[in-house]
Design an enzyme around this catalytic site. Sequence first.
Site, mmCIF file in Angstrom:
data_model
loop_
_atom_site.group_PDB
_atom_site.id
_atom_site.type_symbol
_atom_site.label_atom_id
_atom_site.label_comp_id
_atom_site.label_asym_id
_atom_site.label_seq_id
_atom_site.Cartn_x
_atom_site.Cartn_y
_atom_site.Cartn_z
ATOM 1 N N LEU A 248 7.996 30.416 -6.129
ATOM 2 C CA LEU A 248 7.785 30.259 -4.698
ATOM 3 C C LEU A 248 6.516 29.446 -4.485
ATOM 4 O O LEU A 248 5.400 29.974 -4.516
ATOM 5 C CB LEU A 248 7.694 31.633 -4.032
ATOM 6 C CG LEU A 248 8.903 32.552 -4.249
ATOM 7 C CD1 LEU A 248 8.686 33.889 -3.539
ATOM 8 C CD2 LEU A 248 10.200 31.893 -3.785
ATOM 9 N N ASP A 249 6.688 28.158 -4.256
ATOM 10 C CA ASP A 249 5.556 27.235 -4.177
ATOM 11 C C ASP A 249 4.764 27.440 -2.892
ATOM 12 O O ASP A 249 5.340 27.560 -1.797
ATOM 13 C CB ASP A 249 6.085 25.795 -4.238
ATOM 14 C CG ASP A 249 4.980 24.763 -4.110
ATOM 15 O OD1 ASP A 249 4.132 24.709 -5.015
ATOM 16 O OD2 ASP A 249 4.963 24.057 -3.088
ATOM 17 N N ALA A 250 3.436 27.472 -3.022
ATOM 18 C CA ALA A 250 2.521 27.541 -1.866
ATOM 19 C C ALA A 250 2.891 28.659 -0.904
ATOM 20 O O ALA A 250 2.695 28.545 0.306
ATOM 21 C CB ALA A 250 2.486 26.193 -1.142
#
Length: 591
Positions: A248-250
């Site tokens: 789960l990016d950023a």
Amino acid sequence: MPDRPTFTPSLATPLDAAAFQRRAREHLAMLYGPRADEVLRRLTALLAHQAPPAPSQDKTRVPLWSERDQWLISYGDSLLDGERPPLAVLGDFLDTRLPDTFSGLHVLPFFPWSSDDGFSVIHYREVDPALGDWPQVRALAERRDLAVDLVLNHVSRESLWFVDYLTGSQPGRDYFIEMDPETDLSAVVRPRSSPLLVPVPTRRGTRHLWATFSEDQIDLNFANPDVLLEFIGILLFYLGQGARIVRLDAIAYLWKRVGTPCIHLPETHEVVRLLRAVVDHVAPGTLLLTETNVPHHENLSYFGLERLPAPPDEAHLVYQFPLPPLLLHTLTGGDATLLASWLDSLPELPPGCSYLNFTASHDGIGVRPLEGWLPPHEIEALLELMHRFGGFVSMRKHPDGEDAPYEINITWFDAMQGTRRGRDPWQIERFLCSQHLMLALQGIPALYLHCLTGTLNDLEGVERSGRLRSINRRRWQLDELDELLDSRHSPTRVIFLALKRRLAIRRREPCFHPDAPQRVLPAPPALLVVERGPLADGRRLLAIHNVSDRRQPLAVAALAAGEWFDLLENRPWTPVESLAPYRTLWLVQTP
């Protein structure tokens, strides 16, 4: 005594339909209030039509991970070979050079993109044709656990959703966050120094949109449930293509509320819990990994430990973001005291939670995780040293408008050129010590491809792209890399073979199970001694590291307790009085 670990192993925990409905409604009620039932009906229909096929075998008792888990991180085009699709080149390289070394492969965003080397996504359900196609992605997933990025905080300005917004068309018309430029947003925590609001000309006149990272990466509005459902559909699609790990990016910046820091908001955690419920329901054994480059206590919040003794219901894995900068401080100073204190501070994790350990990644070495651990003057000294070794520093903006260091941009191998006294002849040994230490810690280790190859700073890449992060994102021509790997005395070959051998030893040792206990033992400042275990049969392992450029007396009291087996030499250990600079020992004892 039975030959099984004393720890409770982490097992997949499927959610049946009734339990999923209960949990999903609870999360949606927190997010969308009176619209929760409507959104739940739409979510249920989405899962019925798009969820991957149910597993043929019972997943109830399947372990989430074991000591055999160790991952490689790579861009889809880190290896180039003429006109061949880079994803196929990467797969062939792993099959040929590293056939049994890595259990997992994180291919950084391989979708069509417009900036940030993939993290400004144009099409989420397509593979960048310059890299390959979905069959090549699925082929990678057949051989190893595949980690895929869900880039859900923002989207490219070149996406169709953004075109919809500009023209006032559905569905993208309401996907973004418009904000009056006079709004007081001084409380917002920023990871960059660029403006937070970006002016955009539309058919309705100029509008200002929220853009946490850059003017090309426009944040999405998760207060609109259509956006959340869109990304759950994308998540299901990735699972159907073979993804087993979803990064789960950023994620920390996902939800926005004026007057707050807009980081780690309760709604953000609720979205993570909902995604966890989805994967536990439709694909038990799928791992969620949160990417939150922030101070350590904030990073740990994504396990959801505050609800213990209830089972954790957020991420399975979080990055050990403090490890790279603390390890850098340790090895350039020759003193493990601070690193040992930090390791001692780590909480005991419940089953189903673990760390992803790393030293280098596609991004820089984060500075924020040092907050509360290193005083400002020592951080400044570390930044200055990295400048001397050819690196750069990226900045972020404080709420008061002042710029502050955010990350160091340098390859890990060049960061190991010397100590605070300057460059020295110990670069390879210091570098390997850093990797060996990381491999010994509790959790799952992940090696960036450029650590395996001892890559130097790519200053030409920085000049070409104008981006500091390009210093650590070199694209190897395969014939050039093959020549270095086959050359008898090249540093690339020395590092590659040393790490390949150490990884082969590690994956066979049960004390390196991610759930096996970890304890830091008393030792002189220049030594870091980590005990893993004991297991139920009494087996335990000592990982001993000389973090200095001087030979150190082996003053470790635990070594006096019985006989030890040297894993690295594959023979009974013969006691010695001292340890050479940057030398490591993996010693095992079984009563």
